[in-house]
Design a protein around this motif. Structure first.
Motif, PDB file in Angstrom:
ATOM      1  N   VAL A  34       1.171 -33.636   7.677  1.00 42.30           N
ATOM      2  CA  VAL A  34       0.503 -34.417   8.627  1.00 42.30           C
ATOM      3  C   VAL A  34       0.389 -33.761   9.776  1.00 42.30           C
ATOM      4  CG1 VAL A  34       0.124 -36.316   9.959  1.00 42.30           C
ATOM      5  CG2 VAL A  34       1.144 -36.488   7.689  1.00 42.30           C
ATOM      6  N   ILE A  35      -0.663 -33.591  10.282  1.00 45.34           N
ATOM      7  CA  ILE A  35      -1.374 -32.706  11.493  1.00 45.34           C
ATOM      8  C   ILE A  35      -2.009 -33.726  12.335  1.00 45.34           C
ATOM      9  CG2 ILE A  35      -2.652 -30.847  12.484  1.00 45.34           C
ATOM     10  CD1 ILE A  35      -1.757 -29.217  10.082  1.00 45.34           C
ATOM     11  N   PHE A  36      -1.770 -33.794  13.596  1.00 38.52           N
ATOM     12  CA  PHE A  36      -2.396 -34.327  14.522  1.00 38.52           C
ATOM     13  C   PHE A  36      -2.895 -33.369  15.736  1.00 38.52           C
ATOM     14  CE2 PHE A  36       1.905 -34.907  16.218  1.00 38.52           C
ATOM     15  CZ  PHE A  36       1.756 -34.545  17.637  1.00 38.52           C
ATOM     16  N   GLY A  37      -3.994 -33.986  16.557  1.00 37.17           N
ATOM     17  CA  GLY A  37      -4.285 -33.094  17.831  1.00 37.17           C
ATOM     18  C   GLY A  37      -5.469 -32.227  17.631  1.00 37.17           C
ATOM     19  N   ASN A  38      -5.910 -32.155  16.449  1.00 37.29           N
ATOM     20  CA  ASN A  38      -7.212 -31.466  16.006  1.00 37.29           C
ATOM     21  C   ASN A  38      -7.787 -31.974  14.928  1.00 37.29           C
ATOM     22  OD1 ASN A  38      -9.233 -29.483  16.433  1.00 37.29           O
ATOM     23  ND2 ASN A  38      -7.842 -27.756  15.906  1.00 37.29           N
ATOM     24  N   LYS A  39      -8.949 -32.044  14.710  1.00 39.39           N
ATOM     25  CA  LYS A  39      -9.880 -32.269  13.553  1.00 39.39           C
ATOM     26  C   LYS A  39      -9.719 -31.084  12.477  1.00 39.39           C
ATOM     27  CE  LYS A  39     -12.345 -36.087  15.724  1.00 39.39           C
ATOM     28  NZ  LYS A  39     -13.779 -36.695  15.866  1.00 39.39           N
ATOM     29  N   GLU A  40      -9.936 -31.540  11.093  1.00 37.16           N
ATOM     30  CA  GLU A  40     -10.265 -30.499  10.363  1.00 37.16           C
ATOM     31  C   GLU A  40     -11.579 -29.778  10.507  1.00 37.16           C
ATOM     32  OE1 GLU A  40      -9.757 -30.250   5.386  1.00 37.16           O
ATOM     33  OE2 GLU A  40     -10.012 -32.074   6.424  1.00 37.16           O
ATOM     34  N   ASN A  41     -11.407 -28.542  10.495  1.00 40.63           N
ATOM     35  CA  ASN A  41     -12.536 -27.734  10.941  1.00 40.63           C
ATOM     36  C   ASN A  41     -12.405 -26.412  10.206  1.00 40.63           C
ATOM     37  OD1 ASN A  41     -10.802 -25.849  12.420  1.00 40.63           O
ATOM     38  ND2 ASN A  41     -11.340 -27.602  14.184  1.00 40.63           N
ATOM     39  N   LYS A  73      -0.211 -30.843   0.194  1.00 38.61           N
ATOM     40  CA  LYS A  73      -1.322 -31.868   0.673  1.00 38.61           C
ATOM     41  C   LYS A  73      -1.167 -32.112   1.851  1.00 38.61           C
ATOM     42  CE  LYS A  73      -2.958 -36.625  -0.198  1.00 38.61           C
ATOM     43  NZ  LYS A  73      -2.814 -37.757  -0.708  1.00 38.61           N
ATOM     44  N   THR A  74      -2.232 -31.930   2.757  1.00 38.95           N
ATOM     45  CA  THR A  74      -2.286 -32.231   4.097  1.00 38.95           C
ATOM     46  C   THR A  74      -3.284 -33.296   4.664  1.00 38.95           C
ATOM     47  OG1 THR A  74      -2.108 -29.561   4.137  1.00 38.95           O
ATOM     48  CG2 THR A  74      -2.794 -30.925   6.175  1.00 38.95           C
ATOM     49  N   THR A  75      -3.021 -33.996   5.520  1.00 38.43           N
ATOM     50  CA  THR A  75      -3.754 -35.107   6.376  1.00 38.43           C
ATOM     51  C   THR A  75      -3.967 -34.635   7.572  1.00 38.43           C
ATOM     52  OG1 THR A  75      -2.845 -36.590   4.712  1.00 38.43           O
ATOM     53  CG2 THR A  75      -3.692 -37.518   6.791  1.00 38.43           C
ATOM     54  N   PHE A  76      -5.104 -34.792   8.032  1.00 32.26           N
ATOM     55  CA  PHE A  76      -5.516 -34.258   9.397  1.00 32.26           C
ATOM     56  C   PHE A  76      -5.764 -35.842  10.196  1.00 32.26           C
ATOM     57  CE2 PHE A  76      -6.572 -30.634   6.818  1.00 32.26           C
ATOM     58  CZ  PHE A  76      -5.888 -29.548   7.555  1.00 32.26           C
ATOM     59  N   LEU A  77      -4.907 -35.937  11.083  1.00 35.75           N
ATOM     60  CA  LEU A  77      -5.432 -37.257  11.894  1.00 35.75           C
ATOM     61  C   LEU A  77      -6.198 -37.062  13.030  1.00 35.75           C
ATOM     62  CD1 LEU A  77      -1.536 -38.545  12.155  1.00 35.75           C
ATOM     63  CD2 LEU A  77      -3.225 -39.179  10.232  1.00 35.75           C
ATOM     64  N   GLY A  78      -6.671 -35.893  13.426  1.00 37.33           N
ATOM     65  CA  GLY A  78      -7.427 -35.902  14.886  1.00 37.33           C
ATOM     66  C   GLY A  78      -6.599 -35.995  15.911  1.00 37.33           C
ATOM     67  N   THR A  79      -7.432 -36.111  16.930  1.00 35.26           N
ATOM     68  CA  THR A  79      -6.805 -36.691  18.502  1.00 35.26           C
ATOM     69  C   THR A  79      -6.445 -38.042  18.398  1.00 35.26           C
ATOM     70  OG1 THR A  79      -8.150 -34.897  19.356  1.00 35.26           O
ATOM     71  CG2 THR A  79      -7.322 -36.565  20.938  1.00 35.26           C
ATOM     72  N   ILE A  80      -5.017 -38.339  18.673  1.00 30.67           N
ATOM     73  CA  ILE A  80      -4.453 -39.851  18.758  1.00 30.67           C
ATOM     74  C   ILE A  80      -4.501 -40.144  20.473  1.00 30.67           C
ATOM     75  CG2 ILE A  80      -2.567 -41.008  18.219  1.00 30.67           C
ATOM     76  CD1 ILE A  80      -1.761 -39.175  15.730  1.00 30.67           C
ATOM     77  N   ASN A  81      -5.358 -40.908  20.882  1.00 28.56           N
ATOM     78  CA  ASN A  81      -5.149 -41.294  22.122  1.00 28.56           C
ATOM     79  C   ASN A  81      -4.304 -42.429  22.668  1.00 28.56           C
ATOM     80  OD1 ASN A  81      -7.177 -39.268  22.977  1.00 28.56           O
ATOM     81  ND2 ASN A  81      -8.687 -40.805  22.021  1.00 28.56           N
ATOM     82  N   LYS A  82      -3.671 -43.313  21.686  1.00 28.51           N
ATOM     83  CA  LYS A  82      -2.740 -44.371  21.902  1.00 28.51           C
ATOM     84  C   LYS A  82      -1.410 -44.155  21.844  1.00 28.51           C
ATOM     85  CE  LYS A  82      -6.469 -48.090  21.109  1.00 28.51           C
ATOM     86  NZ  LYS A  82      -6.709 -49.200  20.403  1.00 28.51           N
ATOM     87  N   ASP A  83      -0.574 -44.017  22.723  1.00 26.92           N
ATOM     88  CA  ASP A  83       0.727 -43.539  22.462  1.00 26.92           C
ATOM     89  C   ASP A  83       1.692 -44.477  21.473  1.00 26.92           C
ATOM     90  OD1 ASP A  83       0.298 -41.672  24.171  1.00 26.92           O
ATOM     91  OD2 ASP A  83       1.252 -42.504  25.934  1.00 26.92           O
ATOM     92  N   ASP A  84       1.254 -45.891  21.466  1.00 22.80           N
ATOM     93  CA  ASP A  84       2.157 -46.521  20.303  1.00 22.80           C
ATOM     94  C   ASP A  84       1.642 -46.204  18.858  1.00 22.80           C
ATOM     95  OD1 ASP A  84      -0.670 -47.569  20.537  1.00 22.80           O
ATOM     96  OD2 ASP A  84      -0.250 -49.657  20.356  1.00 22.80           O
ATOM     97  N   HIS A  85       0.446 -45.619  18.711  1.00 16.45           N
ATOM     98  CA  HIS A  85       0.090 -45.320  17.543  1.00 16.45           C
ATOM     99  C   HIS A  85       0.668 -43.820  17.207  1.00 16.45           C
ATOM    100  CE1 HIS A  85      -2.062 -44.845  13.719  1.00 16.45           C
ATOM    101  NE2 HIS A  85      -2.654 -43.713  13.915  1.00 16.45           N
ATOM    102  N   LEU A  86       0.574 -43.274  18.034  1.00 15.89           N
ATOM    103  CA  LEU A  86       1.273 -41.736  17.838  1.00 15.89           C
ATOM    104  C   LEU A  86       2.785 -41.976  17.561  1.00 15.89           C
ATOM    105  CD1 LEU A  86       1.130 -38.636  18.299  1.00 15.89           C
ATOM    106  CD2 LEU A  86       1.391 -38.715  20.596  1.00 15.89           C
ATOM    107  N   ALA A  87       3.606 -42.936  18.347  1.00 18.99           N
ATOM    108  CA  ALA A  87       4.812 -43.137  17.810  1.00 18.99           C
ATOM    109  C   ALA A  87       4.967 -43.683  16.447  1.00 18.99           C
ATOM    110  CB  ALA A  87       5.587 -44.267  18.807  1.00 18.99           C
ATOM    111  N   LYS A  88       4.031 -44.186  15.950  1.00 20.07           N
ATOM    112  CA  LYS A  88       4.177 -44.654  14.697  1.00 20.07           C
ATOM    113  C   LYS A  88       4.089 -43.325  13.903  1.00 20.07           C
ATOM    114  CE  LYS A  88       2.832 -49.543  15.531  1.00 20.07           C
ATOM    115  NZ  LYS A  88       1.416 -50.350  15.536  1.00 20.07           N
TER     116      LYS A  88
END
Length: 426
Positions: free
Chosen positions: A285-292, A301-316
């Motif tokens: 799982v990768i966060f902070g950048n969208k698949e490009n 198998k890789t999941t791209f989460l993109g940019t996460i702006n809410k800290d409570d969701h980032l914690a999850k």
């Protein structure tokens, strides 16, 4: 505890690791009864807790001009390498700003990109106030670079800079070094190094090797970055709870030197070929950048989460991971490592920078040999086969609560502030 008014100065409002660390510290100080305020050169967001020097349209336009000029001139003069470099040709005088003049403590953070030049830094000494400066990277004691890698020119007077297109004994890095030397000779300030690695680097520098330095880490909101039940967190991300989940942060181009992406790719390739590793049971799982188009291909198998702006969701998201991997080659005290550990997710990283201050080898994570993809893969495999993963997860969380919590870090800063106040002429 004496009454204190502290003003924190940073170029941006949370746009980057230094901005986040600055705001987190200010909030921790306020929770401990300190009158603490953050002032930034340019404000992107709407956070009412943050004030800015650039309020009017003219001030904002001037700030944008300085920021863009600083960045583009530096880019034009530098080789095409992914190493940030600051010229500090453009800046703003802040010595007459009311919040700065009325503060008991001036706390500097990241002040590049057209904010404070060496000349405008030196002006602050006229206010005769204690000044504290947290070094979020190496720029304060180099001739321009923010990340040094193996370069040791800062031990002398810089010059012959490997980043600049035109280099030599008297190049821009040496001239910048001389400007800083002059400014620092006029300015008394106390250095805070967030990591032991940064403190050691300061001691080796020709500019600031004799300055007093305290090692005080950054802090984190432990009530926000906290553990969630892993199986439930995985379901939120639509991941099978039985999967072994690897997480990593921002993935730049695989040619980016600083973030070490090629080592992560190689480590995962090595891991995927090992006996005892069931590829179908592992997900990345990768966060902070969208698949490009620049995103490298991974063997799992890789999941791209993109940019996460809410800290409570980032914690999850952190909680959903069984391991957080950072292949960074040079980092002071990376927020992502602290955030992951706070969420009880062990960290696998290279032994570099300030990471060993947080990650204790085979206790709350794994410290791989520097630039060794094979050992990075060893760390992942070690945790993958570990029978008592819960004990390591618990150790991860406790390591943050004991050494990096808001109360602990705020108390260390307050003690330093009071010491500096008491040293002032009466």
């Amino acid at each position: 505890m004496i009454d204190l008014k502290v003003v924190h100065l940073n170029t941006y409002d949370g746009n980057g690791g230094a901005g986040r660390a600055c705001l987190r510290l200010s909030d921790a100080l306020k929770a401990s009864g300190i009158d603490s305020k953050v002032l930034v050169y340019y404000k992107f967001g709407q956070n009412p807790k943050i004030d800015t020097f650039s309020k009017t349209p003219i001030q904002k336009a001037m700030a944008v001009y300085n920021i863009l000029s600083e960045r583009y001139y530096a880019k034009w003069l530098s080789k095409s390498v992914k190493t940030p470099f600051s010229l500090q040709w453009f800046g703003k005088s802040i010595k007459n700003h009311p919040e700065v003049k009325n503060a008991d403590i001036i706390h500097l953070h990241w002040i590049n990109h057209g904010f404070l030049t060496p000349k405008f830094l030196a002006e602050l000494d006229e206010l005769e106030k204690p000044i504290v400066w947290t070094f979020h990277d190496s720029n304060a004691f180099t001739g321009g670079c923010h990340v040094r890698y193996g370069c040791e020119n800062f031990h002398q007077q810089c010059g012959n800079c490997p980043i600049l297109k035109i280099n030599g004994d008297n190049d821009i890095s040496h001239k910048t070094w001389l400007r800083k030397q002059k400014a620092y000779g006029e300015l008394n300030f106390h250095i805070i190094a967030p990591s032991n690695w940064m403190a050691k680097s300061v001691k080796f520098s020709s500019l600031l090797g004799t300055r007093k330095t305290s090692v005080i880490p950054n802090t984190i909101e432990t009530n926000v970055f906290k553990p969630y039940v892993k199986s439930e967190a995985k379901k939120i991300l639509k991941i099978n709870p039985d999967k072994f989940v690897l997480m990593s942060g921002f993935m730049p181009s695989k040619n980016d030197k600083h973030k070490g992406t090629p080592y992560l790719i190689e480590a995962l390739e090595i891991l995927s070929r090992r006996t005892g590793i069931q590829k179908s049971n592992i997900e990345l799982v990768i966060f902070g950048n969208k698949e490009n188009a620049e995103m490298p291909e991974f063997p799992f198998k890789t999941t791209f989460l993109g940019t996460i702006n809410k800290d409570d969701h980032l914690a999850k998201c952190y909680s959903a991971a069984d391991a957080f991997i950072t292949p960074s080659l040079e980092d002071n005290l990376p927020n992502t490592v602290m955030e992951s550990l706070a969420c009880a997710t062990p960290v696998i990283a290279f032994t570099t920078g300030g990471i060993p201050d947080m990650v204790k080898h085979m206790q709350n994570g794994y410290l791989a040999k520097y630039e060794n993809a094979e050992d990075l893969a060893n760390g992942i495999e070690w945790l993958y086969h570990r029978p008592n993963k819960e004990a390591i997860q618990k150790a991860a969380r406790l390591s943050i609560l004991s050494d990096f919590s808001e109360e602990v870090v705020a108390a260390e800063h307050i003690h330093l502030y009071e010491t500096l106040i008491n040293l002032q002429p009466k």
